[in-house]
Design a protein around this motif. Sequence first.
Motif, mmCIF file in Angstrom:
data_model
loop_
_atom_site.group_PDB
_atom_site.id
_atom_site.type_symbol
_atom_site.label_atom_id
_atom_site.label_comp_id
_atom_site.label_asym_id
_atom_site.label_seq_id
_atom_site.Cartn_x
_atom_site.Cartn_y
_atom_site.Cartn_z
ATOM 1 N N ALA A 71 -16.958 13.566 -24.700
ATOM 2 C CA ALA A 71 -16.861 15.036 -24.531
ATOM 3 C C ALA A 71 -17.893 15.591 -23.538
ATOM 4 O O ALA A 71 -17.506 16.243 -22.557
ATOM 5 N N PRO A 72 -19.200 15.361 -23.713
ATOM 6 C CA PRO A 72 -20.138 15.949 -22.751
ATOM 7 C C PRO A 72 -20.031 15.307 -21.381
ATOM 8 O O PRO A 72 -20.341 15.925 -20.365
ATOM 9 N N ILE A 73 -19.541 14.051 -21.350
ATOM 10 C CA ILE A 73 -19.359 13.379 -20.063
ATOM 11 C C ILE A 73 -18.191 14.026 -19.314
ATOM 12 O O ILE A 73 -18.242 14.208 -18.092
ATOM 13 N N ALA A 74 -17.158 14.445 -20.065
ATOM 14 C CA ALA A 74 -16.060 15.197 -19.430
ATOM 15 C C ALA A 74 -16.606 16.476 -18.808
ATOM 16 O O ALA A 74 -16.223 16.857 -17.692
ATOM 17 N N ALA A 75 -17.507 17.150 -19.516
ATOM 18 C CA ALA A 75 -18.090 18.388 -18.961
ATOM 19 C C ALA A 75 -18.881 18.078 -17.693
ATOM 20 O O ALA A 75 -18.794 18.818 -16.703
ATOM 21 N N LEU A 76 -19.636 16.977 -17.698
ATOM 22 C CA LEU A 76 -20.409 16.605 -16.505
ATOM 23 C C LEU A 76 -19.464 16.297 -15.342
ATOM 24 O O LEU A 76 -19.696 16.724 -14.208
ATOM 25 N N LEU A 77 -18.377 15.572 -15.633
ATOM 26 C CA LEU A 77 -17.424 15.228 -14.574
ATOM 27 C C LEU A 77 -16.732 16.472 -14.023
ATOM 28 O O LEU A 77 -16.567 16.633 -12.818
ATOM 29 N N LYS A 78 -16.347 17.385 -14.938
ATOM 30 C CA LYS A 78 -15.637 18.591 -14.484
ATOM 31 C C LYS A 78 -16.549 19.464 -13.633
ATOM 32 O O LYS A 78 -16.107 20.118 -12.702
ATOM 33 N N THR A 79 -17.820 19.476 -13.987
ATOM 34 C CA THR A 79 -18.744 20.400 -13.317
ATOM 35 C C THR A 79 -19.366 19.785 -12.071
ATOM 36 O O THR A 79 -19.605 20.483 -11.092
ATOM 37 N N HIS A 80 -19.663 18.483 -12.129
ATOM 38 C CA HIS A 80 -20.415 17.848 -11.033
ATOM 39 C C HIS A 80 -19.641 16.692 -10.413
ATOM 40 O O HIS A 80 -20.249 15.733 -9.929
ATOM 41 N N GLY A 81 -18.296 16.750 -10.441
ATOM 42 C CA GLY A 81 -17.489 15.630 -9.958
ATOM 43 C C GLY A 81 -17.834 15.218 -8.533
ATOM 44 O O GLY A 81 -18.033 14.029 -8.244
ATOM 45 N N ALA A 82 -17.937 16.208 -7.636
ATOM 46 C CA ALA A 82 -18.185 15.873 -6.229
ATOM 47 C C ALA A 82 -19.566 15.234 -6.070
ATOM 48 O O ALA A 82 -19.737 14.240 -5.350
ATOM 49 N N GLU A 83 -20.552 15.794 -6.770
ATOM 50 C CA GLU A 83 -21.925 15.264 -6.708
ATOM 51 C C GLU A 83 -21.987 13.832 -7.272
ATOM 52 O O GLU A 83 -22.620 12.937 -6.712
ATOM 53 N N MET A 84 -21.291 13.606 -8.367
ATOM 54 C CA MET A 84 -21.282 12.267 -8.959
ATOM 55 C C MET A 84 -20.572 11.270 -8.045
ATOM 56 O O MET A 84 -20.992 10.122 -7.925
ATOM 57 N N ALA A 85 -19.487 11.721 -7.411
ATOM 58 C CA ALA A 85 -18.766 10.826 -6.502
ATOM 59 C C ALA A 85 -19.665 10.449 -5.322
ATOM 60 O O ALA A 85 -19.667 9.308 -4.861
ATOM 61 N N ARG A 86 -20.441 11.419 -4.831
ATOM 62 C CA ARG A 86 -21.350 11.144 -3.707
ATOM 63 C C ARG A 86 -22.368 10.069 -4.106
ATOM 64 O O ARG A 86 -22.655 9.145 -3.340
#
Length: 333
Positions: A215-230
């Motif tokens: 659940a909180p990882i989904a929130a991190l992905l939804k919010t910071h997806g582009a940053e995490m992909a970088r």
Amino acid sequence: MSAPLLIKLAPNGGSFECAPGQTVLDAALAAGYWLPHSCRTGTCNTCHLSLLEGGVQHAATRPDGTDVPAGQCRTCQAVPTTDLLLDAPKVPQAPGQRVVTTGAKVLEVTRPSHDVVMIRLQVPPTAGFAFKAGQYASVLLKDGAKRSYSMANNPDEAGVIEWHVRRMEGGRFSTHAYDKLKAGAMLRIEGPYGDFVLQPGDAPIVLLASGTGYAPIAALLKTHGAEMARRGAVLYWGGRQWSDLYAVDSVAAWEAQYPGIRLVPVLSEAGPEWTGRDGFVHAAVLADIPDLSRHEVYACGNPLMIDAARSSFTASAGLPAEHFFADAFVVNN
Ligand SMILES: Cc1cc2nc3c(=O)[nH]c(=O)nc-3n(C[C@H](O)[C@H](O)[C@H](O)COP(=O)(O)OP(=O)(O)OC[C@H]3O[C@@H](n4cnc5c(N)ncnc54)[C@H](O)[C@@H]3O)c2cc1C
């Protein structure tokens, strides 16, 4: 009635009052001072701070019976007996977001698997409830007991929060939520809480989830997806069976949208037809990335998984202890 005591924070100089019988952490969060914390049940040790001046009584002993080290304050359990000076170098002088208690209306209830319920709640925009991706809130039960659930959605949605709750056999709130909760019901919630937020930087990221730890990882992905992909991010999501990975379609959507993000499903009790990774989810990380010295790890879910990951990643893969961020889903006392 005794007067409130004053708690000062060094070295930045914030200060707040603590009511008689109130814990240091509750008083700090109510005043907008974000002291480090996670479980708030005396289990995870995240909230320990050095006590520079003054005295406290620890309201409860640790579940494992060990004492708080001398000179330390376990802020989620400590009730001050005098004014205090605490060493909290990461806490700025000015207060920020306060913890609020508010009613919340159930907007939608869906059951994506045999034991997970997704609940969307509407918090009144006037309540002042705001959260960061990765934080959690508590639902207050009628007798005052609290149960904590991580927000799984993007904080931009005005006043809406989404929880993923796994039904625990015999559990008070989770069985009620899975078996009976309907749209239109009202809950009383309190929050936000927690420090499980994405740290700024360039380090590649390992996300580690068991069950609804997603659940909180989904929130991190939804919010910071582009940053995490970088930065490059791999999500190791563990469950017993494939159906435990109840939102695997949304992860596939992130993989398609952000090619720098990858999912590795890990099943511990799959049948012979499963050709993917099996065993413990943290062991799959170690097998794939034996050197974690440049990574950051964000782990959420089963406390045993988190302890095993923390100790093995730091002891045998060179992960700096301060690069391991976690929310353990400990059962409330
Ligand atoms: C920071 C944090 C975030 C969390 N986020 C999530 C989340 O996003 N999703 C999620 O699903 N969970 C999450 N949790 C866990 C959640 O807060 C609850 O602990 C969980 O849902 C169980 O609550 P319950 O009321 O259903 O069960 P409880 O009533 O607390 O019971 C828990 C278990 O203990 C057993 N039990 C209870 N009392 C006894 C007893 N006297 N003797 C023996 N066994 C007993 C029950 O049978 C049950 O199996 C989180 C926890 C924390 C600390």
